[in-house]
Write a protein that holds these residues in place. Structure first.
Motif, PDB file in Angstrom:
ATOM      1  N   ALA A   1     -21.598  10.123   4.159  1.00 54.47           N
ATOM      2  CA  ALA A   1     -20.707  11.165   3.635  1.00 54.47           C
ATOM      3  C   ALA A   1     -19.752  11.655   4.719  1.00 54.47           C
ATOM      4  O   ALA A   1     -18.535  11.762   4.492  1.00 54.47           O
ATOM      5  CB  ALA A   1     -21.522  12.318   3.067  1.00 54.47           C
ATOM      6  N   ARG A   2     -20.284  11.958   5.891  1.00 55.80           N
ATOM      7  CA  ARG A   2     -19.413  12.426   6.983  1.00 55.80           C
ATOM      8  C   ARG A   2     -18.433  11.339   7.405  1.00 55.80           C
ATOM      9  O   ARG A   2     -17.258  11.618   7.686  1.00 55.80           O
ATOM     10  CB  ARG A   2     -20.272  12.853   8.170  1.00 55.80           C
ATOM     11  N   THR A   3     -18.899  10.109   7.436  1.00 55.72           N
ATOM     12  CA  THR A   3     -18.027   9.004   7.825  1.00 55.72           C
ATOM     13  C   THR A   3     -16.884   8.836   6.830  1.00 55.72           C
ATOM     14  O   THR A   3     -15.733   8.578   7.217  1.00 55.72           O
ATOM     15  CB  THR A   3     -18.841   7.707   7.945  1.00 55.72           C
ATOM     16  N   LEU A   4     -17.173   8.987   5.544  1.00 53.64           N
ATOM     17  CA  LEU A   4     -16.126   8.865   4.530  1.00 53.64           C
ATOM     18  C   LEU A   4     -15.058   9.938   4.706  1.00 53.64           C
ATOM     19  O   LEU A   4     -13.854   9.658   4.570  1.00 53.64           O
ATOM     20  CB  LEU A   4     -16.736   8.967   3.133  1.00 53.64           C
ATOM     21  N   VAL A   5     -15.468  11.154   4.996  1.00 53.67           N
ATOM     22  CA  VAL A   5     -14.499  12.226   5.222  1.00 53.67           C
ATOM     23  C   VAL A   5     -13.640  11.912   6.443  1.00 53.67           C
ATOM     24  O   VAL A   5     -12.406  12.038   6.412  1.00 53.67           O
ATOM     25  CB  VAL A   5     -15.215  13.577   5.390  1.00 53.67           C
ATOM     26  N   ASP A   6     -14.263  11.466   7.523  1.00 51.03           N
ATOM     27  CA  ASP A   6     -13.503  11.141   8.731  1.00 51.03           C
ATOM     28  C   ASP A   6     -12.562   9.968   8.507  1.00 51.03           C
ATOM     29  O   ASP A   6     -11.445   9.935   9.041  1.00 51.03           O
ATOM     30  CB  ASP A   6     -14.468  10.832   9.878  1.00 51.03           C
ATOM     31  N   LEU A   7     -12.995   9.000   7.710  1.00 52.24           N
ATOM     32  CA  LEU A   7     -12.135   7.861   7.394  1.00 52.24           C
ATOM     33  C   LEU A   7     -10.940   8.316   6.567  1.00 52.24           C
ATOM     34  O   LEU A   7      -9.794   7.933   6.830  1.00 52.24           O
ATOM     35  CB  LEU A   7     -12.946   6.805   6.632  1.00 52.24           C
ATOM     36  N   ARG A   8     -11.195   9.140   5.567  1.00 49.40           N
ATOM     37  CA  ARG A   8     -10.113   9.667   4.721  1.00 49.40           C
ATOM     38  C   ARG A   8      -9.089  10.451   5.532  1.00 49.40           C
ATOM     39  O   ARG A   8      -7.885  10.349   5.318  1.00 49.40           O
ATOM     40  CB  ARG A   8     -10.706  10.543   3.634  1.00 49.40           C
ATOM     41  N   GLU A   9      -9.582  11.226   6.497  1.00 51.23           N
ATOM     42  CA  GLU A   9      -8.711  12.082   7.294  1.00 51.23           C
ATOM     43  C   GLU A   9      -8.173  11.379   8.539  1.00 51.23           C
ATOM     44  O   GLU A   9      -7.621  12.018   9.422  1.00 51.23           O
ATOM     45  CB  GLU A   9      -9.463  13.351   7.691  1.00 51.23           C
ATOM     46  N   ARG A  10      -8.363  10.082   8.621  1.00 52.82           N
ATOM     47  CA  ARG A  10      -7.814   9.256   9.694  1.00 52.82           C
ATOM     48  C   ARG A  10      -8.369   9.628  11.072  1.00 52.82           C
ATOM     49  O   ARG A  10      -7.649   9.594  12.077  1.00 52.82           O
ATOM     50  CB  ARG A  10      -6.278   9.322   9.715  1.00 52.82           C
ATOM     51  N   ARG A  11      -9.636   9.968  11.115  1.00 50.09           N
ATOM     52  CA  ARG A  11     -10.258  10.285  12.395  1.00 50.09           C
ATOM     53  C   ARG A  11     -11.024   9.088  12.967  1.00 50.09           C
ATOM     54  O   ARG A  11     -11.707   9.221  13.990  1.00 50.09           O
ATOM     55  CB  ARG A  11     -11.191  11.490  12.239  1.00 50.09           C
TER      56      ARG A  11
ATOM     57  N   GLY B   1       0.816  -1.206   0.000  1.00 51.29           N
ATOM     58  CA  GLY B   1       0.000   0.000   0.000  1.00 51.29           C
ATOM     59  C   GLY B   1       0.846   1.250   0.000  1.00 51.29           C
ATOM     60  O   GLY B   1       2.086   1.199   0.113  1.00 51.29           O
ATOM     61  N   GLN B   2       0.168   2.378  -0.141  1.00 51.09           N
ATOM     62  CA  GLN B   2       0.832   3.678  -0.136  1.00 51.09           C
ATOM     63  C   GLN B   2      -0.112   4.695   0.525  1.00 51.09           C
ATOM     64  O   GLN B   2      -0.568   5.641  -0.095  1.00 51.09           O
ATOM     65  CB  GLN B   2       1.202   4.106  -1.563  1.00 51.09           C
ATOM     66  N   ALA B   3      -0.378   4.446   1.812  1.00 53.21           N
ATOM     67  CA  ALA B   3      -1.367   5.242   2.529  1.00 53.21           C
ATOM     68  C   ALA B   3      -0.979   6.709   2.636  1.00 53.21           C
ATOM     69  O   ALA B   3      -1.844   7.577   2.764  1.00 53.21           O
ATOM     70  CB  ALA B   3      -1.584   4.658   3.923  1.00 53.21           C
ATOM     71  N   SER B   4       0.309   6.999   2.594  1.00 54.78           N
ATOM     72  CA  SER B   4       0.755   8.396   2.653  1.00 54.78           C
ATOM     73  C   SER B   4       0.431   9.156   1.375  1.00 54.78           C
ATOM     74  O   SER B   4       0.489  10.384   1.358  1.00 54.78           O
ATOM     75  CB  SER B   4       2.262   8.456   2.891  1.00 54.78           C
TER      76      SER B   4
END
Length: 306
Positions: A283-293, A220-223
């Motif tokens: 939608a909110r969950t996807l943003v939080d997942l993307r931002e590692r929250r 993977g390349q999570a960064s």
């Protein structure tokens, strides 16, 4: 029926739309989706979605129409599935080779958290080979794949060091038996196997921790930062180290799903679910997942299970 479709808006990546119910192929079952789990990689696809993208690969639900060819579970069976796409909807068509039946003891939320991350962990560790007594370094260990990989590797006898961004993200991994550090540089090598998923500057540093003749599995390349390797830097590092690319994909998924279900049912695998919410909050969950929250997996439910 209702399904979630991409908007192209990074602040609100998906929205509801009314679409026709899917028509299953001969080897597909129609599933009433009761829960689904997005993956962080899917959030990246939603930033610039390709035309016609129907996201959703990890689902749990009920078979409402069995496959016409007679394969797979019968109508009324609770299942976990890994379709190629289209799982964020009220109904999804799933090839029967990518379904596994659920026992009564596994609820829809736990089941939905299993597919992509769990299959990745299983196949990654198979690729690594026997782990009993071997020293293993796992980077990017905070997410769903990291938790499954840690629990499975430690159970297989590995001496595992997990790299997490913060102490809080490493607490559960330590309880599972891993030594936890928060920088790759702090990991005390050499390691027989390095499982690397962050990319950027972390991969070369992780590679320097490999013992002579050891292997780095790059999965993977999570960064989201490309890797730069300098040949001359490697001259001072491990001799004959091997870098092996790994990607989990490749049907059939059903046998691996059945393995994951069996491990959970027997108390040998414990998914970490950092958030459970109704799918109106996707939608909110996807943003939080993307931002590692969100630590571990996020699962969205589509109403009361049958």
């Amino acid at each position: 029926m209702r399904r979630l479709i991409p908007t192209g808006d990074t602040a609100r990546p998906v929205a509801f739309a009314e679409t026709p119910q899917p028509v299953p192929g001969p080897d597909e079952a129609l599933i009433k989706v009761e829960a689904f789990a997005p993956n962080r990689g899917e959030t990246f696809l939603l930033e610039q979605p390709r035309p016609g993208l129907l996201p959703g690969k990890d689902i749990a639900g009920l078979v409402v129409q069995a496959a016409a060819d007679g394969s797979g579970p019968t109508a009324g069976t609770r299942v976990v599935g890994h379709p190629a796409h289209g799982g964020w909807a009220e109904y999804a068509s799933v090839p029967t080779h990518s379904l596994a039946s659920l026992p009564d003891g596994i609820d829809r939320v736990t089941a939905a958290a299993l597919p992509l991350a769990g299959i990745t962990a299983l196949r990654l560790l198979r690729t690594a080979g026997s782990l009993a007594g071997r020293r293993v370094l796992l980077t990017g260990a905070s997410g769903g794949v990291g938790h499954y990989t840690t629990e499975l590797a430690v159970a297989a006898g590995a001496e595992l060091t997990a790299v997490t961004a913060t102490p809080a993200r490493g607490e559960r991994l330590a309880r599972l038996g891993a030594q936890v550090v928060h920088e790759v540089a702090a990991a005390h090598g050499p390691f027989d196997v390095v499982l690397e998923s962050t990319g950027g500057p972390h991969l070369p540093l992780a590679l320097s921790k490999v013992r002579p003749g050891g292997t780095l599995l790059w999965f993977g390349q999570a960064s989201r930062t490309p890797v730069t390797l300098d040949f001359f830097d490697l001259l001072g590092g491990p001799e004959r180290a091997r870098i092996q690319h790994f990607h989990y994909a490749g049907a059939p998924y059903g046998p691996d799903l059945a393995t994951l279900v069996r491990l959970v049912d027997r108390g040998r695998l414990h998914p970490e679910i950092g958030r459970t919410a109704d799918w109106t909050h996707t939608a909110r969950t996807l943003v939080d997942l993307r931002e590692r929250r969100i630590r571990g997996k996020a699962v969205l439910t589509t109403g009361e299970p049958r």
